[in-house]
Design a protein around this motif. Structure first.
Motif, PDB file in Angstrom:
ATOM      1  N   CYS A   1      42.065  40.176  46.178  1.00  7.73           N
ATOM      2  CA  CYS A   1      42.701  39.106  45.577  1.00  7.73           C
ATOM      3  C   CYS A   1      41.751  37.673  45.666  1.00  7.73           C
ATOM      4  O   CYS A   1      41.197  37.636  46.853  1.00  7.73           O
TER       5      CYS A   1
ATOM      6  N   SER B   1      41.124  33.401  44.240  1.00  5.40           N
ATOM      7  CA  SER B   1      40.981  32.270  43.548  1.00  5.40           C
ATOM      8  C   SER B   1      39.861  31.635  43.100  1.00  5.40           C
ATOM      9  O   SER B   1      38.825  32.225  43.623  1.00  5.40           O
ATOM     10  N   LYS B   2      39.822  30.501  42.662  1.00  2.48           N
ATOM     11  CA  LYS B   2      38.626  29.920  42.321  1.00  2.48           C
ATOM     12  C   LYS B   2      37.909  29.386  43.680  1.00  2.48           C
ATOM     13  O   LYS B   2      36.610  29.636  43.778  1.00  2.48           O
TER      14      LYS B   2
ATOM     15  N   LEU C   1      45.359  29.539  39.972  1.00  2.00           N
ATOM     16  CA  LEU C   1      45.200  30.809  39.440  1.00  2.00           C
ATOM     17  C   LEU C   1      45.048  31.727  40.584  1.00  2.00           C
ATOM     18  O   LEU C   1      43.905  31.445  41.436  1.00  2.00           O
ATOM     19  N   TYR C   2      45.553  32.869  40.806  1.00  2.00           N
ATOM     20  CA  TYR C   2      45.121  33.988  41.720  1.00  2.00           C
ATOM     21  C   TYR C   2      44.916  35.152  40.904  1.00  2.00           C
ATOM     22  O   TYR C   2      45.884  35.594  39.927  1.00  2.00           O
ATOM     23  N   TRP C   3      43.902  35.895  40.940  1.00  2.00           N
ATOM     24  CA  TRP C   3      43.390  37.195  40.223  1.00  2.00           C
ATOM     25  C   TRP C   3      43.288  38.156  41.230  1.00  2.00           C
ATOM     26  O   TRP C   3      42.711  37.960  42.190  1.00  2.00           O
TER      27      TRP C   3
ATOM     28  N   SER D   1      43.230  45.116  36.856  1.00  2.00           N
ATOM     29  CA  SER D   1      42.904  43.631  37.181  1.00  2.00           C
ATOM     30  C   SER D   1      43.594  42.579  36.337  1.00  2.00           C
ATOM     31  O   SER D   1      43.842  42.639  35.245  1.00  2.00           O
ATOM     32  N   TYR D   2      44.404  41.868  37.219  1.00  2.00           N
ATOM     33  CA  TYR D   2      45.379  40.889  36.589  1.00  2.00           C
ATOM     34  C   TYR D   2      45.637  39.631  37.291  1.00  2.00           C
ATOM     35  O   TYR D   2      45.209  39.383  38.429  1.00  2.00           O
ATOM     36  N   ALA D   3      45.884  38.577  36.220  1.00  2.00           N
ATOM     37  CA  ALA D   3      46.044  37.261  36.853  1.00  2.00           C
ATOM     38  C   ALA D   3      47.468  37.017  37.477  1.00  2.00           C
ATOM     39  O   ALA D   3      48.432  37.090  36.594  1.00  2.00           O
TER      40      ALA D   3
ATOM     41  N   TYR E   1      48.936  35.400  39.912  1.00  2.00           N
ATOM     42  CA  TYR E   1      49.942  34.176  40.008  1.00  2.00           C
ATOM     43  C   TYR E   1      48.973  32.907  39.107  1.00  2.00           C
ATOM     44  O   TYR E   1      48.017  32.763  39.350  1.00  2.00           O
ATOM     45  N   LYS E   2      49.856  32.523  38.299  1.00  2.00           N
ATOM     46  CA  LYS E   2      49.290  31.348  37.281  1.00  2.00           C
ATOM     47  C   LYS E   2      50.371  30.233  37.399  1.00  2.00           C
ATOM     48  O   LYS E   2      51.458  30.601  36.863  1.00  2.00           O
TER      49      LYS E   2
END
Length: 149
Positions: A56, A58-59, A87-89, A105-107, A109-110
């Motif tokens: 996991c 984020s940017k 956003l966390y991927w 593979s998923y976003a 938390y948005k």
């Protein structure tokens, strides 16, 4: 020199009072605010003996690879940014006891999408059929991402 009339002063005081009242009502009606930290977790609910792998990020933050045993969870805490674009991927994969490999593979938390769903407590249950997210209002988990076929 600028003079403020009594009428103008009363309007300003009234406006300021209404803004303060609106903020206080909002704070009193909700136990969570967007300024509080968000607690997120991914729990392995797949099956006994199946290890979940998760990567996991984020940017700005990369949590690296985590191996999560059945019943365990990976937990992190963060604050939503000012623009509400946090956003966390997560890439997740696992192999079941029969040797079937599953990956997605998923976003995960948005902020703009998930605040209404889970507010400051966003917990995800990874199961055989997909990833479930707790719903703050109903206290029930909803399937948010089925595994790819």
């Amino acid at each position: 020199m600028m003079m403020i009339t009594t009428g103008r002063m009363l309007r300003c005081v009234s406006l300021v009072s209404m803004v303060i009242f609106a903020v206080l009502v909002n704070e009193c009606s909700s136990q969570h605010t967007v300024w509080d930290p968000v607690h997120a977790s991914i729990k392995n609910d797949i099956a006994q003996g199946v290890e979940l792998n998760a990567w996991c990020k984020s940017k700005n933050t990369d949590f690296g690879h985590h191996r999560i045993a059945y019943g365990d969870e990976f937990v992190w805490t963060f604050k939503i940014n000012f623009w509400n674009t946090t956003l966390y991927w997560c890439k997740m994969w696992w192999t079941d006891v029969d040797g079937k490999y599953t990956e997605g593979s998923y976003a995960i938390y948005k902020a703009e999408r998930d605040w209404d769903e889970c507010q400051n407590e966003c917990h995800y249950s990874v199961r055989r059929d997909g990833i479930y997210q707790n719903n703050y209002a109903s206290d029930v988990s909803d399937l948010v991402y089925p595994w790819p076929k």
